[in-house]
Design a protein around this motif. Structure first.
Motif, short mmCIF file in Angstrom:
data_model
loop_
_atom_site.label_atom_id
_atom_site.label_comp_id
_atom_site.label_asym_id
_atom_site.label_seq_id
_atom_site.Cartn_x
_atom_site.Cartn_y
_atom_site.Cartn_z
N GLU A 17 0.79 -1.34 0.20
CA GLU A 17 0.05 -0.05 0.05
C GLU A 17 0.92 1.23 0.07
O GLU A 17 0.63 2.07 -0.57
N GLU A 18 1.95 1.04 0.64
CA GLU A 18 2.94 2.41 1.01
C GLU A 18 3.71 2.77 -0.47
O GLU A 18 3.84 3.87 -0.85
N ALA A 19 3.93 1.61 -1.11
CA ALA A 19 4.42 1.73 -2.38
C ALA A 19 3.80 2.23 -3.46
O ALA A 19 4.07 2.93 -4.37
N VAL A 46 10.64 2.59 -3.26
CA VAL A 46 10.76 1.13 -2.95
C VAL A 46 12.16 0.86 -2.24
O VAL A 46 12.27 -0.22 -1.17
N ALA A 47 13.25 1.61 -2.53
CA ALA A 47 14.45 1.36 -1.75
C ALA A 47 14.42 1.69 -0.29
O ALA A 47 14.50 1.03 0.52
N GLY A 50 12.44 -0.84 1.40
CA GLY A 50 13.28 -2.19 1.72
C GLY A 50 14.19 -1.88 2.80
O GLY A 50 14.26 -2.82 3.81
N VAL A 51 14.63 -0.51 2.83
CA VAL A 51 15.75 -0.39 3.88
C VAL A 51 14.81 -0.48 5.25
O VAL A 51 15.36 -1.02 6.44
N VAL A 52 13.78 0.24 5.47
CA VAL A 52 13.02 0.15 6.85
C VAL A 52 12.63 -1.21 7.09
O VAL A 52 12.63 -1.83 8.44
N ALA A 81 16.62 7.75 8.17
CA ALA A 81 17.72 7.43 7.77
C ALA A 81 17.46 6.62 6.27
O ALA A 81 18.38 6.81 5.23
N ALA A 82 16.39 5.98 6.16
CA ALA A 82 16.29 5.27 4.92
C ALA A 82 15.87 6.45 3.66
O ALA A 82 16.40 6.17 2.70
#
Length: 102
Positions: A17-19, A46-47, A50-52, A81-82
């Motif tokens: 949903e966030e993407a 998307v990155a 993924g980091v989170v 940070a992400a």
């Protein structure tokens, strides 16, 4: 075992949903505030997700009261940070550090 699977499914659904909505949201905020740096590309979005996700992946146990108390500030820091990490142009940064062979 059912609990962790349900939690993973909930995270996966939230991330999907966030993407799908994040780009429109950042465009709206940039238009509203006039701060163009808020905009993100699909790749950056998307990155960042993924980091989170990677930041949350190793816990593997039920949350304690202390986990809940530290959760909000920690996730705020992880999210910031992400976004910083995905906005860095890593390819050009790496190219600038590799001596050219002329």
């Amino acid at each position: 075992m059912r609990g962790p699977i349900m939690l993973f499914a909930a995270w996966a659904l939230h991330d999907a949903e966030e993407a799908l909505t994040f780009l429109a949201t950042t465009d709206y905020i940039a238009d509203l505030t006039g701060i163009d740096a808020v905009r993100m590309s699909t790749k950056q979005s998307v990155a960042a997700i993924g980091v989170v996700g990677a930041g949350l992946a190793a816990l593997g146990r039920p949350l304690t009261a202390g986990d809940w108390a530290r959760g909000a500030p920690t996730m705020g820091a992880v999210a910031v940070a992400a976004h910083v990490l995905v906005r860095i142009d890593w390819s050009s940064l790496l190219r600038s550090r590799i001596p050219s062979r002329r």
